[in-house]
Write an enzyme that holds these catalytic residues in place. Structure first.
Site, PDB file in Angstrom:
ATOM      1  N   LEU A 151      -0.739   8.325   1.192  1.00 47.24           N
ATOM      2  CA  LEU A 151       0.638   8.053   0.746  1.00 47.24           C
ATOM      3  C   LEU A 151       1.186   6.867   1.533  1.00 47.24           C
ATOM      4  O   LEU A 151       1.924   7.019   2.498  1.00 47.24           O
ATOM      5  CB  LEU A 151       1.520   9.288   0.941  1.00 47.24           C
ATOM      6  CG  LEU A 151       1.399  10.342  -0.135  1.00 47.24           C
ATOM      7  CD1 LEU A 151       2.294  11.532   0.160  1.00 47.24           C
ATOM      8  CD2 LEU A 151       1.751   9.784  -1.503  1.00 47.24           C
ATOM      9  N   HIS A 152       0.779   5.691   1.133  1.00 43.21           N
ATOM     10  CA  HIS A 152       1.221   4.444   1.754  1.00 43.21           C
ATOM     11  C   HIS A 152       1.508   3.436   0.655  1.00 43.21           C
ATOM     12  O   HIS A 152       1.144   3.613  -0.491  1.00 43.21           O
ATOM     13  CB  HIS A 152       0.128   3.892   2.679  1.00 43.21           C
ATOM     14  CG  HIS A 152      -0.190   4.799   3.813  1.00 43.21           C
ATOM     15  ND1 HIS A 152       0.627   4.931   4.906  1.00 43.21           N
ATOM     16  CD2 HIS A 152      -1.225   5.652   4.015  1.00 43.21           C
ATOM     17  CE1 HIS A 152       0.101   5.811   5.730  1.00 43.21           C
ATOM     18  NE2 HIS A 152      -1.020   6.266   5.206  1.00 43.21           N
ATOM     19  N   ASN A 153       2.163   2.367   1.029  1.00 44.24           N
ATOM     20  CA  ASN A 153       2.436   1.238   0.148  1.00 44.24           C
ATOM     21  C   ASN A 153       3.036   1.659  -1.185  1.00 44.24           C
ATOM     22  O   ASN A 153       3.993   2.403  -1.241  1.00 44.24           O
ATOM     23  CB  ASN A 153       1.166   0.407  -0.056  1.00 44.24           C
ATOM     24  CG  ASN A 153       0.572  -0.044   1.261  1.00 44.24           C
ATOM     25  OD1 ASN A 153       1.299  -0.341   2.200  1.00 44.24           O
ATOM     26  ND2 ASN A 153      -0.729  -0.072   1.353  1.00 44.24           N
ATOM     27  N   SER A 193      -5.755   5.346  -0.527  1.00 39.44           N
ATOM     28  CA  SER A 193      -4.996   4.887   0.637  1.00 39.44           C
ATOM     29  C   SER A 193      -4.005   5.935   1.140  1.00 39.44           C
ATOM     30  O   SER A 193      -3.173   5.637   1.979  1.00 39.44           O
ATOM     31  CB  SER A 193      -4.260   3.590   0.306  1.00 39.44           C
ATOM     32  OG  SER A 193      -3.269   3.841  -0.665  1.00 39.44           O
TER      33      SER A 193
END
Length: 86
Positions: A14-16, A12
């Site tokens: 660099l998210h969440n 994903s």
């Protein structure tokens, strides 16, 4: 100053929660740390800054550090990005 290029392999990007782990690790170092991608340079210790870059899987970034533990910081953060899951 120590720099290393990496290609983000986290599914994903660099998210969440991945970005949270990355920021927490960056803040463990005393050095100033930046992420550079597509001619933008942002503080790697800033959650909003890193999120604003919209780094996705397959993006090539440079991690740049300057300070007493710069080499260790860059190597550890780069290692996090080349794993499939942080």
């Amino acid at each position: 100053m120590y720099t290393e290029k990496s290609v983000v392999k986290c599914e994903s990007g660099l998210h969440n929660k991945q970005v949270t782990y990355f920021i927490q690790k960056a803040n463990e170092f005393r050095s100033s740390i930046w992420i550079e991608a597509e001619e933008r340079k942002i503080n790697a210790k800033s959650l909003l800054g890193v999120l604003s870059m919209g780094i996705t899987a397959g993006t090539e970034i440079s991690i740049i550090a300057e300070g007493p533990d710069e080499e260790a910081a860059v190597k550890e953060l780069s290692a996090m990005l080349v794993k499939d899951i942080i």
